[in-house]
Design a protein around this motif. Structure first.
Motif, mmCIF file in Angstrom:
data_model
loop_
_atom_site.group_PDB
_atom_site.id
_atom_site.type_symbol
_atom_site.label_atom_id
_atom_site.label_comp_id
_atom_site.label_asym_id
_atom_site.label_seq_id
_atom_site.Cartn_x
_atom_site.Cartn_y
_atom_site.Cartn_z
ATOM 1 N N ALA A 273 -106.713 31.941 -25.197
ATOM 2 C CA ALA A 273 -106.462 30.494 -24.688
ATOM 3 C C ALA A 273 -107.793 29.850 -24.541
ATOM 4 O O ALA A 273 -108.933 30.289 -24.388
ATOM 5 C CB ALA A 273 -105.880 30.603 -23.506
ATOM 6 N N PHE A 274 -107.961 28.364 -24.925
ATOM 7 C CA PHE A 274 -108.830 27.630 -24.878
ATOM 8 C C PHE A 274 -109.571 27.517 -23.782
ATOM 9 O O PHE A 274 -111.130 27.976 -23.551
ATOM 10 C CB PHE A 274 -108.472 26.266 -25.570
ATOM 11 N N VAL A 275 -108.735 27.523 -22.568
ATOM 12 C CA VAL A 275 -109.401 27.392 -21.215
ATOM 13 C C VAL A 275 -108.738 28.101 -20.137
ATOM 14 O O VAL A 275 -107.517 27.729 -20.120
ATOM 15 C CB VAL A 275 -109.866 25.833 -20.701
ATOM 16 N N GLY A 276 -109.420 28.739 -19.270
ATOM 17 C CA GLY A 276 -108.834 29.337 -18.091
ATOM 18 C C GLY A 276 -109.370 28.783 -16.818
ATOM 19 O O GLY A 276 -110.758 28.740 -16.922
ATOM 20 N N TYR A 277 -108.773 28.240 -15.858
ATOM 21 C CA TYR A 277 -109.422 27.566 -14.748
ATOM 22 C C TYR A 277 -108.844 28.097 -13.575
ATOM 23 O O TYR A 277 -107.455 28.129 -13.322
ATOM 24 C CB TYR A 277 -109.429 25.915 -14.837
ATOM 25 N N GLY A 278 -109.546 28.470 -12.754
ATOM 26 C CA GLY A 278 -109.125 29.028 -11.475
ATOM 27 C C GLY A 278 -110.114 30.152 -10.503
ATOM 28 O O GLY A 278 -111.463 29.701 -10.690
ATOM 29 N N VAL A 279 -109.597 30.932 -9.775
ATOM 30 C CA VAL A 279 -110.311 31.610 -8.880
ATOM 31 C C VAL A 279 -111.113 32.680 -9.660
ATOM 32 O O VAL A 279 -110.709 33.055 -10.846
ATOM 33 C CB VAL A 279 -109.449 32.236 -7.828
ATOM 34 N N ASP A 280 -112.052 33.151 -8.958
ATOM 35 C CA ASP A 280 -112.806 34.545 -9.540
ATOM 36 C C ASP A 280 -112.059 35.820 -8.890
ATOM 37 O O ASP A 280 -111.906 36.056 -7.691
ATOM 38 C CB ASP A 280 -114.184 34.493 -9.000
ATOM 39 N N TYR A 281 -111.280 36.253 -9.918
ATOM 40 C CA TYR A 281 -110.211 37.421 -9.505
ATOM 41 C C TYR A 281 -110.916 38.824 -9.020
ATOM 42 O O TYR A 281 -110.477 39.590 -8.550
ATOM 43 C CB TYR A 281 -109.304 37.648 -10.658
ATOM 44 N N ALA A 282 -112.306 38.968 -9.532
ATOM 45 C CA ALA A 282 -112.997 39.957 -9.011
ATOM 46 C C ALA A 282 -113.306 39.927 -7.523
ATOM 47 O O ALA A 282 -113.224 40.769 -6.778
ATOM 48 C CB ALA A 282 -114.265 40.186 -9.963
ATOM 49 N N ASN A 283 -113.531 38.610 -7.183
ATOM 50 C CA ASN A 283 -113.813 38.390 -5.720
ATOM 51 C C ASN A 283 -112.549 38.478 -4.764
ATOM 52 O O ASN A 283 -112.524 38.746 -3.781
ATOM 53 C CB ASN A 283 -114.590 36.889 -5.635
ATOM 54 N N LEU A 284 -111.304 38.016 -5.546
ATOM 55 C CA LEU A 284 -110.199 37.983 -4.826
ATOM 56 C C LEU A 284 -109.727 39.306 -4.432
ATOM 57 O O LEU A 284 -109.326 39.608 -3.540
ATOM 58 C CB LEU A 284 -109.090 37.658 -5.829
ATOM 59 N N GLY A 285 -110.059 40.349 -5.411
ATOM 60 C CA GLY A 285 -110.059 41.608 -5.218
ATOM 61 C C GLY A 285 -110.858 42.149 -3.877
ATOM 62 O O GLY A 285 -110.440 42.973 -2.913
ATOM 63 N N VAL A 286 -111.872 41.754 -3.993
ATOM 64 C CA VAL A 286 -112.997 42.291 -2.947
ATOM 65 C C VAL A 286 -112.523 41.795 -1.491
ATOM 66 O O VAL A 286 -112.412 42.420 -0.519
ATOM 67 C CB VAL A 286 -114.489 41.775 -3.121
ATOM 68 N N GLU A 287 -112.115 40.490 -1.389
ATOM 69 C CA GLU A 287 -111.619 39.599 -0.341
ATOM 70 C C GLU A 287 -110.418 40.211 0.260
ATOM 71 O O GLU A 287 -110.254 40.656 1.496
ATOM 72 C CB GLU A 287 -111.449 38.319 -0.469
ATOM 73 N N THR A 288 -109.471 40.852 -0.598
ATOM 74 C CA THR A 288 -108.050 41.519 -0.262
ATOM 75 C C THR A 288 -108.510 42.947 0.547
ATOM 76 O O THR A 288 -107.880 43.218 1.365
ATOM 77 C CB THR A 288 -107.213 41.731 -1.491
ATOM 78 N N ALA A 289 -109.656 43.681 -0.273
ATOM 79 C CA ALA A 289 -109.721 44.785 0.413
ATOM 80 C C ALA A 289 -110.584 44.684 1.593
ATOM 81 O O ALA A 289 -110.199 45.583 2.725
ATOM 82 C CB ALA A 289 -110.841 45.537 -0.689
ATOM 83 N N ASP A 290 -111.411 43.685 1.996
ATOM 84 C CA ASP A 290 -112.017 43.480 3.286
ATOM 85 C C ASP A 290 -110.945 43.221 4.216
ATOM 86 O O ASP A 290 -110.896 43.591 5.628
ATOM 87 C CB ASP A 290 -112.755 42.336 3.199
ATOM 88 N N MET A 291 -109.700 42.419 3.760
ATOM 89 C CA MET A 291 -108.782 41.951 4.870
ATOM 90 C C MET A 291 -108.159 43.379 5.205
ATOM 91 O O MET A 291 -107.800 43.639 6.565
ATOM 92 C CB MET A 291 -107.814 41.033 4.303
ATOM 93 N N ALA A 292 -107.778 44.245 4.368
ATOM 94 C CA ALA A 292 -107.014 45.332 4.713
ATOM 95 C C ALA A 292 -107.971 46.280 5.465
ATOM 96 O O ALA A 292 -107.362 46.896 6.540
ATOM 97 C CB ALA A 292 -106.742 46.138 3.334
ATOM 98 N N ALA A 293 -109.081 46.480 5.139
ATOM 99 C CA ALA A 293 -109.943 47.074 6.103
ATOM 100 C C ALA A 293 -110.021 46.779 7.537
ATOM 101 O O ALA A 293 -110.112 47.593 8.340
ATOM 102 C CB ALA A 293 -111.486 47.366 5.512
ATOM 103 N N ASP A 294 -110.240 45.414 7.571
ATOM 104 C CA ASP A 294 -110.272 44.875 8.821
ATOM 105 C C ASP A 294 -109.120 45.154 9.828
ATOM 106 O O ASP A 294 -109.241 45.376 11.001
ATOM 107 C CB ASP A 294 -110.628 43.264 8.811
ATOM 108 N N ILE A 295 -107.888 44.951 9.072
ATOM 109 C CA ILE A 295 -106.688 45.567 9.869
ATOM 110 C C ILE A 295 -106.797 46.912 10.255
ATOM 111 O O ILE A 295 -106.233 47.326 11.430
ATOM 112 C CB ILE A 295 -105.536 45.159 8.961
ATOM 113 N N LEU A 296 -107.050 47.932 9.314
ATOM 114 C CA LEU A 296 -106.804 49.142 9.668
ATOM 115 C C LEU A 296 -108.200 49.743 10.522
ATOM 116 O O LEU A 296 -107.871 50.469 11.366
ATOM 117 C CB LEU A 296 -107.067 49.977 8.167
#
Length: 357
Positions: A273-296
């Motif tokens: 595709a010509f352009v993709g605009y949005g979040v940094d999906y690598a960072n999205l994964g890191v933040e998701t793991a941080d949230m899971a670890a904080d809960i556990l």
């Protein structure tokens, strides 16, 4: 559909074999009484399910697993991960989640809205904590009561799409745009809100639009043919997994017709595709793991952990497609920079993307 089942265990490097043997003898270790922190040496079991193979979602999973490995080592615990991918098959998805429940996981991570919804249904009674990722509109999907206060056993990270920003990019690149095509799958929850916002924007600015939809790669390809026949000046697609899976099959059609395809994730640009605009999906994964670890590790209650959203400020331009469309990258970059926090370059990598799902 034949499921692509994969079992992967992640353990922190700091845990020795003797520690693991000790854990088995003492039933995995318990949290220290009166402490909000996990006892050193405890093993946590996490079930992760990905909705479909695509570059963005796979990037999230990879970074979740890597980050959990780091957090395990830092905290002297182990995260044992049971990972699977349902390949967009609802029956397989429900079985995977049911297996997580039977296997008594400590927490589930669901990547994409359909997975989060299946986990929500499966944990309604047992209240196993769920952390979702890449859910575009968790409130509209009724996963949470609000972004600030989820209210139940689910929280997570959102890849909310700022549709107006993408519309602004289209007009910055071509101020004479008169007609825009909206390409999406009506069955994708992630497409509903951004498509509605796109229509509002276009109507307000007196720009004509035409909608074309598809639920399979073949249908999407026919929808693209129709958009080309409609004479659109550009095409917009939100964070839609169906179109993402079809991108490798359609991007050359857009190039041949000299129609730029603007999309809601960098993975689309990776697949042509010509352009993709949005979040940094690598960072999205890191933040998701941080949230899971904080809960556990820290006993956080998902009901009180706000859903994390991000600045959708990165425009990723496929420079090969840009040139094939007859556009000059430096000119495009100059037009985009005032509207973005970052303009990134990428080229097509055809080993990504699954066209058989």
């Amino acid at each position: 559909m034949k499921t692509n089942r994969l079992f992967r265990r992640i353990t922190a490097a700091a845990l020795s074999m003797s520690m693991l043997a000790s854990l088995a003898a003492c039933s995995g270790g318990e949290k220290q009484e009166g402490s909000g922190e996990a006892a050193e040496g405890k093993v946590y079991r996490i079930g992760i399910c990905n909705y479909v193979d695509d570059a963005s979602l796979n990037q999230i999973v990879e970074n979740i697993q890597t980050r959990l490995d780091e957090l395990g080592e830092e905290n002297g615990v182990a995260f044992e991960v049971d990972y699977d991918n349902c390949n967009a098959d609802s029956n397989v998805l429900n079985q995977i989640v049911a297996d997580f429940v039977v296997n008594d996981v400590d927490l589930m991570i669901g990547v994409a809205t359909p997975v989060a919804m299946a986990m929500q249904a499966a944990t309604e009674d047992n209240e196993i904590p769920v952390v979702f990722s890449a859910v575009s509109d968790p409130v509209d999907a009724q996963l949470v009561e609000s972004l600030e206060a989820p209210g139940s056993n689910l929280t997570g990270t959102s890849d909310y799409l700022d549709t107006n920003s993408i519309m602004n990019l289209i007009l910055a690149a071509n101020p004479d745009t008169k007609k825009i095509g909206l390409l999406y799958d009506q069955g994708q929850d992630s497409a509903k809100t951004p498509i509605a916002h796109a229509k509002e924007y276009l109507e307000k600015n007196n720009i004509e639009y035409v909608e074309r939809t598809g639920t399979t790669t073949d249908e999407v390809s026919l929808a693209v043919d129709a958009l080309i026949a409609d004479g659109v000046d550009a095409v917009f697609t939100p964070t839609d997994n169906t179109i993402m899976k079809a991108e490798l099959a359609i991007y050359e059609k857009f190039i041949d017709a000299k129609i730029p395809h603007y999309t809601g994730a960098d993975s689309f640009a990776l697949n042509g595709a010509f352009v993709g605009y949005g979040v940094d999906y690598a960072n999205l994964g890191v933040e998701t793991a941080d949230m899971a670890a904080d809960i556990l590790l820290n006993g956080k209650n998902p009901a009180e952990v706000p859903v994390k959203t991000f600045d959708n400020g990165t425009a990723t331009v496929n420079t090969e497609t840009c040139a094939a469309l007859g556009l000059d990258f430096e000119t495009i970059k100059t037009a985009f920079e005032p509207l973005c926090t970052k303009v990134a370059e990428i080229t097509t990598a055809e080993e990504f993307g699954d066209l058989e799902g």
